[in-house]
Design a protein around this motif. Structure first.
Motif, PDB file in Angstrom:
ATOM      1  N   MET A   1       0.913  -1.410   0.006  1.00  0.00           N
ATOM      2  CA  MET A   1       0.210  -0.078  -0.039  1.00  0.00           C
ATOM      3  C   MET A   1       0.785   1.230   0.136  1.00  0.00           C
TER       4      MET A   1
ATOM      5  N   GLY B 203      -5.960  -2.869   4.651  1.00  0.00           N
ATOM      6  CA  GLY B 203      -4.955  -1.906   4.183  1.00  0.00           C
ATOM      7  C   GLY B 203      -4.693  -1.158   5.228  1.00  0.00           C
ATOM      8  N   ASN B 205      -3.086   0.698   8.777  1.00  0.00           N
ATOM      9  CA  ASN B 205      -1.838   0.512   9.600  1.00  0.00           C
ATOM     10  C   ASN B 205      -1.953  -0.191  10.874  1.00  0.00           C
ATOM     11  N   TYR B 206      -3.110  -0.187  11.359  1.00  0.00           N
ATOM     12  CA  TYR B 206      -2.953  -1.119  12.480  1.00  0.00           C
ATOM     13  C   TYR B 206      -3.326  -2.813  12.333  1.00  0.00           C
ATOM     14  N   ARG B 208      -1.344  -3.961   9.690  1.00  0.00           N
ATOM     15  CA  ARG B 208       0.046  -4.069   9.526  1.00  0.00           C
ATOM     16  C   ARG B 208       0.907  -4.606  10.636  1.00  0.00           C
ATOM     17  N   THR B 209       0.361  -3.519  11.954  1.00  0.00           N
ATOM     18  CA  THR B 209       0.879  -3.621  13.299  1.00  0.00           C
ATOM     19  C   THR B 209       0.524  -5.181  13.641  1.00  0.00           C
ATOM     20  N   ARG B 211      -0.021  -7.999  11.926  1.00  0.00           N
ATOM     21  CA  ARG B 211       0.642  -8.584  11.167  1.00  0.00           C
ATOM     22  C   ARG B 211       2.245  -8.718  11.748  1.00  0.00           C
ATOM     23  N   ALA B 212       2.837  -7.494  11.915  1.00  0.00           N
ATOM     24  CA  ALA B 212       4.143  -7.314  12.636  1.00  0.00           C
ATOM     25  C   ALA B 212       4.330  -8.206  13.840  1.00  0.00           C
ATOM     26  N   HIS B 224      -8.394  -8.957  14.984  1.00  0.00           N
ATOM     27  CA  HIS B 224      -8.245  -7.298  14.647  1.00  0.00           C
ATOM     28  C   HIS B 224      -9.025  -6.557  13.610  1.00  0.00           C
ATOM     29  N   ALA B 225      -9.474  -7.402  12.389  1.00  0.00           N
ATOM     30  CA  ALA B 225      -9.995  -6.713  11.312  1.00  0.00           C
ATOM     31  C   ALA B 225     -11.674  -6.666  11.215  1.00  0.00           C
TER      32      ALA B 225
ATOM     33  N   MET C  55      10.248  -7.832   7.141  1.00  0.00           N
ATOM     34  CA  MET C  55       9.124  -8.456   8.074  1.00  0.00           C
ATOM     35  C   MET C  55       8.105  -9.380   7.268  1.00  0.00           C
ATOM     36  N   LEU C  57       6.065  -7.931   5.247  1.00  0.00           N
ATOM     37  CA  LEU C  57       4.872  -6.817   5.397  1.00  0.00           C
ATOM     38  C   LEU C  57       4.651  -5.991   3.986  1.00  0.00           C
ATOM     39  N   ARG C  87       8.507 -12.848  13.550  1.00  0.00           N
ATOM     40  CA  ARG C  87       8.149 -11.514  14.012  1.00  0.00           C
ATOM     41  C   ARG C  87       7.258 -11.206  14.940  1.00  0.00           C
ATOM     42  N   PHE C  95       6.181   1.478  13.637  1.00  0.00           N
ATOM     43  CA  PHE C  95       5.759   2.524  12.456  1.00  0.00           C
ATOM     44  C   PHE C  95       5.545   3.937  12.796  1.00  0.00           C
ATOM     45  N   THR C 100      -2.677   5.837  13.840  1.00  0.00           N
ATOM     46  CA  THR C 100      -3.288   4.985  12.999  1.00  0.00           C
ATOM     47  C   THR C 100      -2.803   3.444  13.114  1.00  0.00           C
ATOM     48  N   SER C 101      -1.637   3.170  13.979  1.00  0.00           N
ATOM     49  CA  SER C 101      -1.018   2.063  14.203  1.00  0.00           C
ATOM     50  C   SER C 101      -1.458   1.116  15.300  1.00  0.00           C
ATOM     51  N   LEU C 102      -2.335   1.615  16.060  1.00  0.00           N
ATOM     52  CA  LEU C 102      -3.092   0.715  17.117  1.00  0.00           C
ATOM     53  C   LEU C 102      -4.589   0.667  16.821  1.00  0.00           C
ATOM     54  N   ASN C 103      -5.052  -0.809  16.955  1.00  0.00           N
ATOM     55  CA  ASN C 103      -6.401  -1.135  16.526  1.00  0.00           C
ATOM     56  C   ASN C 103      -7.383  -0.068  17.381  1.00  0.00           C
ATOM     57  N   LEU C 106      -9.897  -2.363  20.018  1.00  0.00           N
ATOM     58  CA  LEU C 106      -9.320  -3.142  21.023  1.00  0.00           C
ATOM     59  C   LEU C 106      -8.822  -2.463  22.089  1.00  0.00           C
TER      60      LEU C 106
END
Lengths: 310, 307, 327
Positions: A1, B203, B205-206, B208-209, B211-212, B224-225, C55, C57, C87, C95, C100-103, C106
């Motif tokens: 992406m 798609g 960012n979270y 991707r987190t 998955r990481a 998560h999704a 990774m 990704l 991983r 990141f 936006t990197s945390l869900n 949850l």
């Protein structure tokens, strides 16, 4: 992406100077070009124009009127009433021996009319209502939108049926009923768009120079809403046609001998067990064609006018 | 949570009252007389009937009594058409039928629609993806009143697998076609909404987190999704419910299932005003309740909305 | 001592609708235990994509080739399932955008605890306790209470701390931080870098710091690798590269960085734009922007060659460089 975007940004930066327009292109001409490039939308538009032309020219070729009963067919509809060039019933006859060709043309006309009137009401009422609510904001806005919420949460179909029963079935009542609900969605969309437009510089500038609210709304906000209104109005047409067909299917739509596609589908559905499939097939084909083409044209408009919001 | 529900009720209750009042006066405005038969009825007899149904009282009093009876005694009064039946009787007969196939249709459309949407998003460009995309385009132009005859044509007239109508006490073979006819277009729409919202979330960012972190694929999707992806689906469930309530009229008429939609149309054609009023109010109340449930569900999924 | 990570010939390609773009081209480098490596470059230099590839990704249209040896395991040869064991446990990543990197759906403790449940086999309760302890270590006040919060209830700086906590839960061998401070306020940036330094030192974790900001590099990194157009152009210790850059691009970057201490100096940004990866210039990809370019640079691509003190550079220019006007 991410990678994708990044690479695209880089390439577009490189490519930008070459693509700069030599003369100014209006938003609408640009959109027109994008629309023309969209094959599904363009094909749909052509088919749709074809259908409209057919409803205009078609009647001149009809050998039977919508209400004339062909007595030679009565009692033997399955064989004598089948589609045929010789009898002049190009689409066959209905169960009581009336010409389906004429009736399908009339049904199509009425369905299109209902769709256009419904979305015209939505455009006028919904745009003004939404623009006023969005522009003035505050309490007026929440009161106006609360009203929309309330009407929305009522199963309108029952109210509409109620109206048709109480005031009798007529074209006017049908349009009133459809008009009563068609503007709700439009007003929401327009309000949302107005809220964003209100904070744009050119609107603020107009307000700052002392323009009256009415002038600001009609000169600065509404013209900028036209794109989204056009998209929504196009998508509303098939919805209105569906609504009318639903009512006609229940036998509450336009009155005999007038007909609409919904009524024809309803009749065809009841008689198909006797093997007279054409009675369902012809109105159904027209119905589905109209809905399909309107959806695709609306979709194409959306992509053309609002390319980033896919 | 309780505050949230109370706040919503503060809107829902006036809405319902408005619905009652509007429907009530619409009925009163109706021309003609439900009791005027073919013969001219002597005035004394009419007076008698009016008194019996409480129609001799002033209208505001009738309205007040009606609301009182509906709200506190759940009593919609007598039918104007059938002397020996109350509106409650008519509802009690039709409602279970409508509820049975309606509930099945609602559950089937949501569960299968979401499942197909998720698979389509996760396996983009697979058969499930094409199926859901194709379905959602087709379903937009095939409303239930078109779906019903097509189903009957195929499964009753050609294949002779399933009966084309009747209820038969809710035998499964009688339930299948109504459920499918009612659910199809909503099923397709739910699949489409789920697919696009799931694609957007996948798609993000979270994801991707996630998955990481090394989470296995199914945990990324279901842990998560799915939940954030369901938000737009949940807000569509309100319209689905309304649509299905409305659609039940078609289903009842076409399949002669004897549900509440059939009762509504019959009473409409017979000018059985008290029954029309009762059914309108009942379904209005149900719709409003369903919207409330959807709101609560939405708030539960989206932690950004404080309950 | 053997390096924790050895990357050999790493290439990343993306399939666009009618062409293939190479985002990373034959990248080689090693990462020693406990060191901090800064990877520096402009947008599109391939620095992020190289590590996203490690990774697993990459975006769907991306593909990777080469080797990435973690001990004697080649990360790039693993299946998705096998890679999942490493991983989050041995290699963790943070990141750029903490917002936006945390869900959003949850609670923090769920997002933290699942890492420990997954990789350490802890039960939920144990994992939550460890998660809270880690939140405290990254400097989150009232960690037990915050663990119950949802991401939107925290500020950007706090969220990035949570991301760091999440990444360090399993005490990974390698932490990859992709522009970890870019989205944060300057004051928060400094705190964050401090935190990175302390924690990676404590855990003996090697840190890869991907950034375009040399100011960030200066305080934290031991070695750095400068990338341009998908290739490394200079490698060496931070001190060497800062005080004695040998590649014109490194020099240009240094002169583009504002320096508070030297107020009077004017900034001297690199002219031109980063190259299009679809259409890299022939020869040295930097030559159109390079003040020292001569005819050889236009025809031939300079290879990465070893210099003294373990340094490497990819440039034909020899001798001293003075920035500004070419002498």
């Amino acid at each position: 992406m991410l990678a994708d975007n990044r690479i695209k940004t880089v390439t577009s930066l490189e490519a930008a100077p070459a693509e700069l327009p030599t003369k100014g292109r209006s938003l609408w001409r640009d959109a027109g070009r994008r629309f023309m490039a969209n094959k599904a939308a363009l094909t749909s538009l052509i088919v749709l124009i074809g259908v409209v032309l057919f409803t205009i020219v078609g009647p001149y070729f009809a050998k039977w009127s919508i209400e004339k009963v062909d007595w030679s067919v009565v009692g033997n509809v399955l064989h004598a009433g089948a589609p045929s060039l010789e009898t002049g019933h190009y689409f066959g006859t209905d169960e009581v021996g009336r010409d389906l060709y004429s009736r399908v043309i009339q049904g199509t006309q009425i369905s299109l009319l209902v769709g256009l009137v419904g979305s015209a009401i939505a455009v006028i009422v919904g745009t003004i209502y939404g623009a006023v609510a969005g522009y003035f904001g505050g309490r007026l806005d929440s009161a106006m939108m609360r009203l929309v919420d309330i009407i929305y949460s009522i199963p309108y179909m029952f109210i509409l049926i109620l109206l048709l029963i109480v005031f009798g079935r007529s074209f006017i009542m049908l349009f009133v009923g459809i008009g009563l609900i068609s503007w709700l969605g439009m007003s929401r969309v327009v309000r949302g768009q107005t809220l964003t437009l209100k904070n744009r510089e050119f609107v603020e500038a107009a307000i700052a120079t002392g323009s009256k609210p009415r002038d600001v709304i009609f000169r600065h906000i509404v013209p900028n809403l036209l794109g989204i209104v056009a998209i929504y109005a196009t998508l509303l047409v098939p919805e209105m046609i569906l609504l009318e067909s639903f009512i006609s299917f229940l036998g509450l739509g336009v009155q005999e001998p007038n007909t609409s596609l919904g009524a024809l589908i309803s009749e065809g559905a009841q008689t198909m067990q006797y093997g007279t499939y054409w009675q369902l097939a012809f109105p159904l084909v027209f119905f589905i064609t109209i809905l399909f083409t309107f959806f695709f044209v609306g979709d194409g408009l959306r992509d053309a006018l609002d390319p980033k919001d896919r | 949570m309780i505050q949230f529900i109370l706040k919503r009720l503060a809107v829902a209750i006036p809405t319902l009252l408005v619905l009652i009042v509007v429907s009530f006066f619409l009925m009163k405005m109706a021309p003609g007389n439900p009791f005027a038969g073919e013969k001219t009825v002597p005035q004394s007899v009419l007076d008698n009937i009016y008194a019996r149904y409480g129609l001799d009282k002033p209208e505001w009093q009738q309205l007040a009594e009606y609301i009182y009876n509906v709200v506190f005694r759940f009593d919609f009064g007598p039918s104007f058409q059938y002397r020996d039946r109350t509106v409650n009787d008519i509802i009690a007969q039709g409602f279970p039928v409508t509820f049975t196939y309606g509930a099945w249709a609602f559950v089937a459309a949501s569960v299968i629609g979401i499942a197909l949407g998720v698979v389509a998003a996760v396996r983009q460009n697979s058969w499930a993806d094409y199926l859901s995309v194709g379905f959602s385009i087709g379903a937009q132009v095939v409303p239930n009143f078109v779906m019903a005859p097509i189903l009957v044509l195929v499964f009753t007239l050609w294949l002779r697998w399933l009966p084309g109508g009747g209820w038969n006490g809710g035998h499964w073979s009688n339930v299948v076609l109504p459920v499918v006819a009612l659910a199809t277009s909503y099923f397709a729409n739910i699949a489409r909404i789920t697919r696009s919202s799931m694609l957007e979330v996948l798609g993000s960012n979270y994801i991707r987190t996630a998955r990481a972190k090394g989470l296995p694929g199914w945990k990324v999707i279901f842990g998560h999704a799915l939940r954030p992806a369901l938000l737009p689906v949940v807000s569509y469930l309100g319209p689905v419910f309304v649509g299905m309530v409305t659609g039940s009229v078609v289903i009842d008429l076409y399949f002669s299932t004897g549900g509440i939609g059939q009762a509504f149309v019959n009473s409409a054609l017979n000018r059985d005003y008290s029954t029309i009023l009762g059914i309108t109010i009942l379904l209005g109340a149900l719709t409003i309740t369903a919207n409330l449930v959807v709101d609560v569900l939405y708030a539960w999924i989206d932690p950004k909305i404080e309950l | 001592m053997a390096p924790v990570l050895t990357v050999k010939d790493l290439s990343v390609r993306f399939a666009l609708h009618d062409s293939v773009v190479t985002a990373v081209n034959n990248l080689n480098f090693t990462l020693e235990a406990g060191e901090t490596l800064a990877v520096v470059g402009e947008s599109g230099s391939g620095k992020s994509q190289a590590f996203l590839a490690l990774m697993g990704l990459l975006a769907k249209n991306g593909s990777v080739s080469g080797q990435a040896l973690l001990g004697d395991v080649d990360l790039l040869a693993l299946s998705k399932t096998e890679l999942n064991q490493y991983r989050g446990r041995d290699v963790a990543m943070i990141f750029q955008d903490p917002m936006t990197s945390l869900n959003p759906a949850l609670r923090l403790k769920q997002q933290l605890a699942e890492v420990l449940v997954l990789h350490k086999g802890q039960d939920q309760k144990q994992a939550e306790t460890s998660a809270i302890a880690m939140l405290e270590r990254v400097g989150i006040p009232e960690p037990a209470k915050r663990a119950n919060a949802y991401p939107h209830q925290l500020s950007g700086g706090m969220r990035q701390r949570v991301m760091i906590a999440m990444a360090l839960l399993c005490q990974p061998k390698i932490l990859i931080a992709d522009e970890p401070t870019t989205a944060l306020d300057v004051t928060v940036q400094a705190q964050m870098l401090d935190l990175f330094k302390t924690l990676t030192d404590d855990f003996g974790t090697s840190l890869v710091l991907i950034t375009h900001d040399l100011g960030v590099v200066a305080g934290v990194a031991d070695r750095m690798m400068v990338m341009y157009g998908g290739r490394p152009v200079e490698k060496g210790t931070v001190d060497d590269l800062f005080y004695d850059p040998r590649h014109p691009y490194t020099l240009g970057l240094l002169h583009s960085t504002p320096h508070i201490a030297k107020r009077a100096e004017r900034l001297d940004p690199i002219q031109g734009m980063p190259p299009s990866l679809e259409n890299l210039p022939k020869g040295c990809s930097f030559h159109p922007r390079c003040a020292f370019a001569f005819d050889r640079c236009l025809a031939e691509r300079p290879a990465l060659t070893a210099l003294d003190n373990g340094r490497e550079k990819a440039c034909f220019h020899e001798g001293p460089m003075r920035y500004g006007k070419v002498a």
